[in-house]
Design a protein around this motif. Sequence first.
Motif, PDB file in Angstrom:
ATOM      1  N   ILE A  28       4.821  25.732 -28.689  1.00  0.00           N
ATOM      2  CA  ILE A  28       5.713  25.415 -27.574  1.00  0.00           C
ATOM      3  C   ILE A  28       4.849  25.179 -26.341  1.00  0.00           C
ATOM      4  CG2 ILE A  28       7.565  26.274 -26.091  1.00  0.00           C
ATOM      5  CD1 ILE A  28       8.538  27.963 -28.439  1.00  0.00           C
ATOM      6  N   THR A  29       5.115  24.069 -25.656  1.00  0.00           N
ATOM      7  CA  THR A  29       4.307  23.732 -24.481  1.00  0.00           C
ATOM      8  C   THR A  29       5.218  23.311 -23.334  1.00  0.00           C
ATOM      9  OG1 THR A  29       4.167  21.363 -24.906  1.00  0.00           O
ATOM     10  CG2 THR A  29       2.569  22.769 -26.059  1.00  0.00           C
ATOM     11  N   SER A  30       4.585  23.028 -22.229  1.00  0.00           N
ATOM     12  CA  SER A  30       5.323  22.371 -21.140  1.00  0.00           C
ATOM     13  C   SER A  30       5.785  21.019 -21.658  1.00  0.00           C
ATOM     14  CB  SER A  30       4.389  22.181 -19.950  1.00  0.00           C
ATOM     15  OG  SER A  30       4.822  21.066 -19.176  1.00  0.00           O
ATOM     16  N   PRO A  31       6.955  20.542 -21.202  1.00  0.00           N
ATOM     17  CA  PRO A  31       7.401  19.223 -21.664  1.00  0.00           C
ATOM     18  C   PRO A  31       6.571  18.093 -21.067  1.00  0.00           C
ATOM     19  CG  PRO A  31       8.986  20.170 -20.112  1.00  0.00           C
ATOM     20  CD  PRO A  31       7.963  21.216 -20.370  1.00  0.00           C
ATOM     21  N   VAL A  32       5.808  18.352 -20.033  1.00  0.00           N
ATOM     22  CA  VAL A  32       5.004  17.283 -19.424  1.00  0.00           C
ATOM     23  C   VAL A  32       3.631  17.294 -20.091  1.00  0.00           C
ATOM     24  CG1 VAL A  32       4.226  16.236 -17.284  1.00  0.00           C
ATOM     25  CG2 VAL A  32       6.259  17.701 -17.286  1.00  0.00           C
ATOM     26  N   PHE A  33       3.424  16.319 -20.955  1.00  0.00           N
ATOM     27  CA  PHE A  33       2.188  16.300 -21.727  1.00  0.00           C
ATOM     28  C   PHE A  33       1.072  15.568 -20.976  1.00  0.00           C
ATOM     29  CE2 PHE A  33       5.541  16.689 -24.877  1.00  0.00           C
ATOM     30  CZ  PHE A  33       5.051  17.647 -25.730  1.00  0.00           C
ATOM     31  N   TYR A  34       1.491  14.678 -20.123  1.00  0.00           N
ATOM     32  CA  TYR A  34       0.538  13.722 -19.583  1.00  0.00           C
ATOM     33  C   TYR A  34       0.634  13.737 -18.063  1.00  0.00           C
ATOM     34  CZ  TYR A  34      -1.620   9.181 -18.649  1.00  0.00           C
ATOM     35  OH  TYR A  34      -2.408   8.170 -18.175  1.00  0.00           O
ATOM     36  N   ASP A  35      -0.508  13.841 -17.422  1.00  0.00           N
ATOM     37  CA  ASP A  35      -0.592  13.808 -15.963  1.00  0.00           C
ATOM     38  C   ASP A  35       0.427  14.753 -15.324  1.00  0.00           C
ATOM     39  OD1 ASP A  35      -1.431  13.017 -13.425  1.00  0.00           O
ATOM     40  OD2 ASP A  35       0.047  11.369 -13.337  1.00  0.00           O
ATOM     41  N   PRO A  36       0.323  16.062 -15.635  1.00  0.00           N
ATOM     42  CA  PRO A  36       1.337  16.994 -15.144  1.00  0.00           C
ATOM     43  C   PRO A  36       1.406  17.057 -13.614  1.00  0.00           C
ATOM     44  CG  PRO A  36      -0.465  18.165 -16.235  1.00  0.00           C
ATOM     45  CD  PRO A  36      -0.683  16.712 -16.482  1.00  0.00           C
ATOM     46  N   GLU A  37       0.344  16.697 -12.951  1.00  0.00           N
ATOM     47  CA  GLU A  37       0.383  16.762 -11.475  1.00  0.00           C
ATOM     48  C   GLU A  37       1.116  15.560 -10.895  1.00  0.00           C
ATOM     49  OE1 GLU A  37      -2.649  17.026 -13.202  1.00  0.00           O
ATOM     50  OE2 GLU A  37      -2.332  19.193 -13.272  1.00  0.00           O
ATOM     51  N   GLY A  38       1.286  14.521 -11.702  1.00  0.00           N
ATOM     52  CA  GLY A  38       2.013  13.351 -11.221  1.00  0.00           C
ATOM     53  C   GLY A  38       1.197  12.498 -10.278  1.00  0.00           C
ATOM     54  N   GLY A  39      -0.096  12.635 -10.304  1.00  0.00           N
ATOM     55  CA  GLY A  39      -0.941  11.870  -9.389  1.00  0.00           C
ATOM     56  C   GLY A  39      -0.897  10.374  -9.662  1.00  0.00           C
ATOM     57  N   ARG A  40      -0.744  10.010 -10.922  1.00  0.00           N
ATOM     58  CA  ARG A  40      -0.839   8.590 -11.264  1.00  0.00           C
ATOM     59  C   ARG A  40       0.305   7.786 -10.653  1.00  0.00           C
ATOM     60  NH1 ARG A  40      -4.519   7.701 -15.570  1.00  0.00           N
ATOM     61  NH2 ARG A  40      -3.534   5.711 -16.067  1.00  0.00           N
ATOM     62  N   GLN A  41       1.515   8.362 -10.703  1.00  0.00           N
ATOM     63  CA  GLN A  41       2.634   7.567 -10.217  1.00  0.00           C
ATOM     64  C   GLN A  41       2.664   7.492  -8.688  1.00  0.00           C
ATOM     65  OE1 GLN A  41       5.888   9.495 -12.112  1.00  0.00           O
ATOM     66  NE2 GLN A  41       6.097  11.125 -10.601  1.00  0.00           N
ATOM     67  N   ARG A  42       2.023   8.469  -8.071  1.00  0.00           N
ATOM     68  CA  ARG A  42       2.010   8.450  -6.611  1.00  0.00           C
ATOM     69  C   ARG A  42       0.815   7.670  -6.076  1.00  0.00           C
ATOM     70  NH1 ARG A  42       5.675  12.129  -4.496  1.00  0.00           N
ATOM     71  NH2 ARG A  42       6.741  13.257  -6.156  1.00  0.00           N
ATOM     72  N   GLY A  43      -0.146   7.372  -7.003  1.00  0.00           N
ATOM     73  CA  GLY A  43      -1.374   6.602  -6.776  1.00  0.00           C
ATOM     74  C   GLY A  43      -1.598   6.247  -5.342  1.00  0.00           C
ATOM     75  N   SER A  72       0.849  -1.201   0.000  1.00  0.00           N
ATOM     76  CA  SER A  72       0.000   0.000   0.000  1.00  0.00           C
ATOM     77  C   SER A  72       0.881   1.247   0.000  1.00  0.00           C
ATOM     78  CB  SER A  72      -0.878   0.003   1.248  1.00  0.00           C
ATOM     79  OG  SER A  72      -0.063   0.210   2.399  1.00  0.00           O
ATOM     80  N   ASN A  73       0.265   2.389  -0.256  1.00  0.00           N
ATOM     81  CA  ASN A  73       1.004   3.654  -0.250  1.00  0.00           C
ATOM     82  C   ASN A  73       1.703   3.868   1.076  1.00  0.00           C
ATOM     83  OD1 ASN A  73       1.360   5.191  -2.459  1.00  0.00           O
ATOM     84  ND2 ASN A  73      -0.611   6.235  -2.356  1.00  0.00           N
ATOM     85  N   GLU A  74       1.111   3.417   2.129  1.00  0.00           N
ATOM     86  CA  GLU A  74       1.699   3.594   3.450  1.00  0.00           C
ATOM     87  C   GLU A  74       2.829   2.578   3.647  1.00  0.00           C
ATOM     88  OE1 GLU A  74      -1.758   3.118   2.957  1.00  0.00           O
ATOM     89  OE2 GLU A  74      -1.809   5.303   2.734  1.00  0.00           O
ATOM     90  N   GLY A  75       2.539   1.351   3.260  1.00  0.00           N
ATOM     91  CA  GLY A  75       3.526   0.287   3.471  1.00  0.00           C
ATOM     92  C   GLY A  75       4.663   0.345   2.475  1.00  0.00           C
ATOM     93  N   PHE A  76       4.420   0.975   1.322  1.00  0.00           N
ATOM     94  CA  PHE A  76       5.463   1.044   0.293  1.00  0.00           C
ATOM     95  C   PHE A  76       5.298   2.355  -0.465  1.00  0.00           C
ATOM     96  CE2 PHE A  76       8.319  -2.362  -1.562  1.00  0.00           C
ATOM     97  CZ  PHE A  76       9.190  -1.454  -2.118  1.00  0.00           C
ATOM     98  N   PRO A  77       5.762   3.456   0.142  1.00  0.00           N
ATOM     99  CA  PRO A  77       5.509   4.767  -0.472  1.00  0.00           C
ATOM    100  C   PRO A  77       6.328   4.993  -1.742  1.00  0.00           C
ATOM    101  CG  PRO A  77       6.901   4.988   1.466  1.00  0.00           C
ATOM    102  CD  PRO A  77       6.505   3.551   1.392  1.00  0.00           C
ATOM    103  N   PHE A  78       5.922   6.012  -2.489  1.00  0.00           N
ATOM    104  CA  PHE A  78       6.645   6.430  -3.687  1.00  0.00           C
ATOM    105  C   PHE A  78       8.118   6.659  -3.323  1.00  0.00           C
ATOM    106  CE2 PHE A  78       7.585   9.773  -7.012  1.00  0.00           C
ATOM    107  CZ  PHE A  78       7.534   8.891  -8.078  1.00  0.00           C
ATOM    108  N   MET A  79       9.029   6.144  -4.161  1.00  0.00           N
ATOM    109  CA  MET A  79      10.483   6.202  -3.976  1.00  0.00           C
ATOM    110  C   MET A  79      10.952   5.333  -2.808  1.00  0.00           C
ATOM    111  SD  MET A  79      11.273   7.937  -6.587  1.00  0.00           S
ATOM    112  CE  MET A  79      12.932   8.588  -6.686  1.00  0.00           C
ATOM    113  N   GLY A  80      10.112   4.395  -2.397  1.00  0.00           N
ATOM    114  CA  GLY A  80      10.549   3.439  -1.390  1.00  0.00           C
ATOM    115  C   GLY A  80      11.262   2.259  -2.037  1.00  0.00           C
ATOM    116  N   VAL A  81      12.116   1.608  -1.273  1.00  0.00           N
ATOM    117  CA  VAL A  81      12.908   0.468  -1.765  1.00  0.00           C
ATOM    118  C   VAL A  81      13.017  -0.553  -0.650  1.00  0.00           C
ATOM    119  CG1 VAL A  81      15.187  -0.305  -2.528  1.00  0.00           C
ATOM    120  CG2 VAL A  81      14.348   1.942  -3.236  1.00  0.00           C
ATOM    121  N   ARG A  82      12.750  -1.825  -0.951  1.00  0.00           N
ATOM    122  CA  ARG A  82      13.094  -2.847   0.039  1.00  0.00           C
ATOM    123  C   ARG A  82      13.089  -4.230  -0.588  1.00  0.00           C
ATOM    124  NH1 ARG A  82       7.523  -2.431   2.246  1.00  0.00           N
ATOM    125  NH2 ARG A  82       6.600  -4.479   1.827  1.00  0.00           N
TER     126      ARG A  82
END
Lengths: 104, 209, 1018
Positions: free
Chosen positions: C1003-1018, C804-814
Amino acid sequence: MRIACPFCGERELGEFTYLGDAAPKRPMAFAADGAEQPEAQDLFFDYVYLRDNVAGDMTERWYHGGGCRSWLTVTRNTTTHEIKAVHAAPGAGAQKRTKAGATS
Amino acid sequence: MAEYSWEVRSPLRNAFAPGRLGLASGDAGIALAEISDFSLVQVMARRGQVANVAKAAKKAWGVLPPEKPAAVVGKDATLIWTGPDQFFVLTAGSVPDPVPPLAVIFGGAASLSDQSGGRCLIRLSGSKVREALAKVSSVDLHDTVFPVGAAAATSIDHTGVNLWRGPDAADGHPAYSLLVFTSFADSLWHTLADAAAEYGVEATRTPLS
Amino acid sequence: MSRTSQISGDAAPLAFNDNPAADSRQPRSISTGTQSHRLSSGGQIDRKQPLGFTFDGKKMVGFAGDTLASALVANGIKLVGRSFKYHRPRGILTAGAEEPNALVELRGGARREPNTRATTTELYDGLAAESQNRWPSLRHDVMAVNSLFSPIFVAGFYYKTFMWPAKLWEKLYEPAIRRAAGLGKASGAADPDHYEKAWAHCDVLVVGSGPSGLAAALAAGRAGARVILAEEDSRLGGRLLSENGEIDGKPVAEWLAGAQREIAALANIRVMTRTAVFGVYDGGTYGAIERVNDHVPVPPAHQPRQRLWRIVAKHAVVAAGAIERPLVFPGNDRPGVMMASAVRSYINRFAAMPGRQVALFTNNDDGWRTAEAVQRAGGAVAAVIDSRGAAPERYRGLSAKLLGGVVSAVNGGVDCVRSIVVRDAGGRTQQIETDCLAMSGGWNPNVALSSFHRGRPVWRDDIAAFAPGQCPPGMVMVGAASGDFSLAACLREGHAAGEDAAKACGAKGKAGEAPKGDDEVFAIKPLWHVEGGKAFVDFQHDVTASDVKLAQREGFESVEHLKRYTTLGMATDQGKLSNVNGLALMAEATGRSIGDTGTTIYRPPYAPVAIGALAGHHRDENFHAWRLTPSHHWAAERGAVFVDTGLWKRAQWYPIDGEKDWLESVTREVLAVRNGVGFCDVSTLGKVDVRGPDAGIFLDRLYINTFSNLAVGKARYGLMLREDGLVYDDGTTSRLAEDHYFLTTTTAKAGPAMQHLEYCRQVLWPELDVQLTSVTDQWAQFSIAGPNTRDLLKNLCDPSEDLSNEGFPFMGVREVSLRGGMRARLYRISFSGEMAFEIGVPARYGEAMAENLMRAGAEFGVTPYGTEALGVMRIEKGHVAGPELNGTTTADDLGLGKMMSKKKDYIGRAMAGREALTAPDRQVVVGIKPVNKTNRLRSGAHIIPKGAAPGPETDQGYLTSVCYSPMLGHWIALALVERGRERHGEIVRAYDPLRGEDMDVEITSPVFYDPEGGRQRG
């Protein structure tokens, strides 16, 4: 060309990579808190770019990447390719070193 | 729930075919073997710890680690020089993680990295083994220069290898072992087989004993 | 016993083999009737082994032991080729590697080999040779008309004549000239044979197996040194095979046989025949080419045709002999004029008599041996013309007509000499009937190997030749190669050098006594040029004496200019015959001494080396080594398409039935990940174990950001600069233990980064206690991405693992436990912008991991994806990669400037602050969308402001990475654009002159998709 690695013995050139002049020393241009000293850019400019074009004996950095992965300091005559001395870099192996590179 | 199994696969699973390669007539001049089922750990002494590492190795395997390019056969392990103050510990049998027992042996004196999956072990012997190796290796393998027990960290086909000479084979011919990076194994096997083809090659696979 | 008495006393007159039927030893099935010039006995040929061959389709027979040239001589063939420029008829001139005329095309089909020297080609049964540079036939060559115009085809003619208009040179003149003047034709097909390279090592390398070489090898071998004896020829002996005489009181043949027996019995001498040493390189490394199977029609199965050797020798004794020098006189190129030493070789070694009435033209004593050899073999000597006017004392007993003076003309046909004109000092001429004119202008020591390291040969008046100057370290020249021509000197010097070299290598044995031979005197009075007609200096390139003089008149006096203006010495024989004569003529014309005139620079290879031999094993699929990922075979069995990424073969996409092109496959893979779950083998990323108490400080100095404060069990993205302040590499580094970081690099930089890290450890910061090991190959690493990633992992991992997000947060490693009893390292990092993990197991379980990922994800439609989909998703997310980390960008250019720590030193920090690297108008990473959404963007297209004329001054950047975005439904790109961050929303042009495209883009922002980054932090 063949280089006598101090650890592996004489090996053919293909096992080594050339870096360049061993003379320039990386400047200590930052204070303990990381603050940049005024002369830092000048010192680093010399370190990164300025090289003597030696015709004769030169100390050079070579990497024995195709062998024991040691960095070497090679004294080589650039006009004859004669190699006069080969030494390991101060940090090759596991000897304890001070900053100056001397054994403590 | 599906069944999960973790079968070990050799990096030579496509390249390797048992039996005769190259020249088909006469005795095979080269025996080319994949040695499987081994564990391999890189041991690198920490600064100022060379003596402690040596002591620990002596206690564990009854031999001092090599101080120069050499392969030292100890009790249950072969210690192969890989560079200054560093060596491989090669043992028979494949285990998921061979590092913990070695961490006990060396304590904090050495940095250890599992390389059991990172290397493929190949052994060559036979009456023409030096002729075949001369096509791929720049190292002088003459008896006087590279006797039994000698080792070299060197390159073959631009690929780093650890090469050493173990005890001579049963037929009296010299035997050389090669540890090569796993990803290069398929390529190197082909290169070795090509180099040896004119002498006739007998390919086998055996576990490390 | 004197030599003259040998001739009159011992030598039985030998008959020509005019009536082969009388020779009962010949098998009946093969006629040897064509061998009109074969002697009926003698020579080192095997008359019991006749070999059939053809020359220009004509069937002939020779014997085992013949070369193609000697077989042609035995068959009475004089005309063998046409010269390069004038298409003049040419005959066999020499009996060795220096041959300039007898160049043939050998073999047929894909094995056709042009410019092969007949003099070094061993005859084999079925050999088929064709002459070159003639049409329609060798006898009737229409291009021989060039010869009529030869007065105008002088040196530099083409350059002077076809200068204008200049643009026609490349298109018209040069191709036409090259067609007219040429050598053989390559087959154009891939060579069906294979070549290889090999290494050899020794204490003493002996080059050449003539008397000096044999003496050296024997001395060094007896003393116990490891010896390699390299001989270009198929058999040992060098000139001993072609000369008469005695060594240690025995005839040379008998001594030679004994020497060979002794060499064979010495296990420490390795004999390499058919092996020409062609170069010397630094550190005592010698290049040699072994013609393993050139003497058979087709190499036996699995054997190479040729083998290129690199021989590492502590010492080298070069006994490469000497090459006889032609005389430069009118008509010296007519077929039937031959080197005097070659005439002896054909008679003594091959039992082939080049002429029935042999005349000799010499300026030195040694040439006289030929007259002796002809008579000893029962041949007739028409006359000896010695420019010195008198017979040397030891040859006074020869019953031959002696004429003082010079040969001033050679008369005959297209394929023969009929007579020569001899002119004496008073200008009186007389005609001599002869069908073979042997010439000897003295001997040139074969100094090539001594000169490849810029050792300059030294002129010696006593031998009228250049002798070796300073040799490369570890090399000595001996015998004829050092300018000491007598047999006794060769044996003495060779022995001494062999003994010395062995001792220097630590050999302790006894070298024995030097063999003893005749100490004959070599006397010569140079004769450089006979005036009165076209006299050739360089036979192959048709350089005449007058060309050399013309070059001097036009100011090309330096030997290097002479060479390039006249092409003297630039033919396939590399001036072996011609150089010294050319230099002497130049010296004469300039009034300098020959020594002052000097030689051109010598460069390897001494002998021709096939490109195939230099390539060796590295051709076709073996062009370079390849690296396979742990899941390679699994992917191959699923039909993956692979792409070469450096040495790696990576799965690019996995097509499935019915998909019409790559775009369809890649789009499916992207959508499968974005909407479900997929996985990709990312094991090619460089992986380094950084261990030790100082690992954290070490990484702080390496990266622009800080790693010492990274918690155990966490990963962090890091960026490295080069010391000049530009970006070097990036990757995620995880802290697995207090003293253990797991660092990753890009695939491309894995090797160089390891070298860089070791440099930092060993050279820059030796005080840090840190150990580095590449574990790239140890870990099979897969990226698992998509909204169903966690579901898949729940199936794969032991139920006790909390993902889970709590048990295995974004940028966690084990480390986690997997079902079926496996431990794995799990990293919650994302390159795709989706909920993603990377999972690592030892590489030997990599394939099992791919299978288990399929199993665990089956219910979610898990999709393996390749590098293309990986690339599409990173572009959609604006993640930089190789095209942006291209050695010109700074951290800030990439939008990562904020990562640069101010609290520490790190590689590149000082230089990154330079004015130009922080200038506000730098090109920075932006996104690009086409205004017309149906347009396809092209990587490399330039960014030009609207309304501006495209050009360097209006160029504001370019598209670096381009893809079709399945999520946006149109093409998108990353680009480097001036002041790009301030210009989001601006419309500019993407201008692509290569493809003729020009379109409006935003010319746009280079982040085309999910600019808030919510998906990867799910």
